[in-house]
Design an enzyme around this catalytic site. Sequence first.
Site, PDB file in Angstrom:
ATOM      1  N   CYS A 218       0.816  -1.209   0.000  1.00 16.08           N
ATOM      2  CA  CYS A 218       0.000   0.000   0.000  1.00 16.08           C
ATOM      3  C   CYS A 218       0.857   1.271   0.000  1.00 16.08           C
ATOM      4  O   CYS A 218       1.520   1.561  -0.986  1.00 16.08           O
ATOM      5  CB  CYS A 218      -0.967  -0.044   1.189  1.00 16.08           C
ATOM      6  SG  CYS A 218      -2.353   1.108   1.049  1.00 16.08           S
TER       7      CYS A 218
ATOM      8  N   HIS B 155      -3.743  -5.487   0.037  1.00 12.17           N
ATOM      9  CA  HIS B 155      -3.379  -5.967   1.374  1.00 12.17           C
ATOM     10  C   HIS B 155      -3.352  -7.496   1.433  1.00 12.17           C
ATOM     11  O   HIS B 155      -4.387  -8.124   1.643  1.00 12.17           O
ATOM     12  CB  HIS B 155      -4.374  -5.451   2.418  1.00 12.17           C
ATOM     13  CG  HIS B 155      -4.232  -4.004   2.714  1.00 12.17           C
ATOM     14  ND1 HIS B 155      -3.494  -3.516   3.774  1.00 12.17           N
ATOM     15  CD2 HIS B 155      -4.705  -2.920   2.066  1.00 12.17           C
ATOM     16  CE1 HIS B 155      -3.537  -2.197   3.775  1.00 12.17           C
ATOM     17  NE2 HIS B 155      -4.270  -1.807   2.748  1.00 12.17           N
TER      18      HIS B 155
ATOM     19  N   GLU C 125      -2.290  -9.256   3.805  1.00 11.44           N
ATOM     20  CA  GLU C 125      -2.610  -9.701   5.172  1.00 11.44           C
ATOM     21  C   GLU C 125      -4.117  -9.778   5.373  1.00 11.44           C
ATOM     22  O   GLU C 125      -4.590 -10.434   6.308  1.00 11.44           O
ATOM     23  CB  GLU C 125      -1.971  -8.777   6.207  1.00 11.44           C
ATOM     24  CG  GLU C 125      -2.694  -7.507   6.521  1.00 11.44           C
ATOM     25  CD  GLU C 125      -2.581  -6.457   5.423  1.00 11.44           C
ATOM     26  OE1 GLU C 125      -3.286  -5.433   5.511  1.00 11.44           O
ATOM     27  OE2 GLU C 125      -1.788  -6.646   4.472  1.00 11.44           O
TER      28      GLU C 125
END
Length: 359
Positions: free
Chosen positions: A247, A332, A334
Amino acid sequence: MKAYLILEDGHVFEGEHFGGHKEVISEFVFNTSMTGYLEVLTDPSYAGQSVVMTYPLIGNYGVCLEDQESRQPYVEGFVVNELARLGSHFRKNMDLEEYLKQHDIVGIQGVDTRYITKLIRNKGCMNGLITTHHYDDLSDVLKRIHEYKVSGVVKQTTCCEPYVLGKGAYKVALYDFGAKQNIARELVKRNCEVTVFPADTPAKTILEGHFDGIMLSNGPGDPEECVDIIENMKILSQSGLPIFAICLGHQLMALAHGFQTEKMVYGHHGANHPVKDLKTNRVYISTQNHNYVVKEESLDSQVAKIWFQNVNDGTLEGIEYLQEPIKTVQFHPEACAGPLDTSYLFDEFIKMMGGNQNA
């Protein structure tokens, strides 16, 4: 109690107040996730912004504090069509409204979130005000709203001092630009000792720490504002250490290589954005939260190549650097909240450091 949402373009929406008791001006974006509202609230990348949730019912499973992505919520305001007053889930610690009251986050419900979303899609992200005060004359209010600017938010969201998480075979330096906690969790799960550093940590400190790799986190705001951080990224990119960035970290590394970024019309915010790996032609569903993007035409083909691309609008979603062990993505991996499709990228980072996903 009545509440009002006043947008920069003069639109006024009347609804019902919930949460904290304050008047707040911020930038407004919409999020298309159907679940994961706590993870949205506690994502530091939303600092300086209010979030309009497109899914009509929010709060139905309450709040489980273990699911927070940071030590506190960072959104300025929260806009929903309907707030579930009583959350129902066996892990629930409290209801959503109680959580927002504790952290003085103001909310408004009972407004047409679909219409607000269409406005933002057509006109772009715009500033707005949430208030319980009824203004007869909007001239001064609209002036205040128009003058607001998201600024200095990385400094607001980064940690104050370095700290260590986990123990393992790989030593990773994680730059905290407003990091979601699950980034460190994913690394710790993969046999890493993660040292989290404040955003303004000099490159020299990292290079003297004998780390196996460097992780650059997500974060809020305009990447071009982070001038000193970009200078540190220039030094680290030449260190030969494996670097994986997400990001804002992805954008900062691009700027460090002389590429350019620009603000999008309304950004990507949600847990359902398709991205395509151009090496394999495989499409993954990703979680995203960003208003800025690296300009594809600014890439130097001798330095880097496009790795991922957004299937919806064709924007650049990932970069693989050709002369350095650096890979970066706009989305993202994660994925909290969101799908786990791209979590394998953390395994790729372990490989970059000389290990494997089973280490």
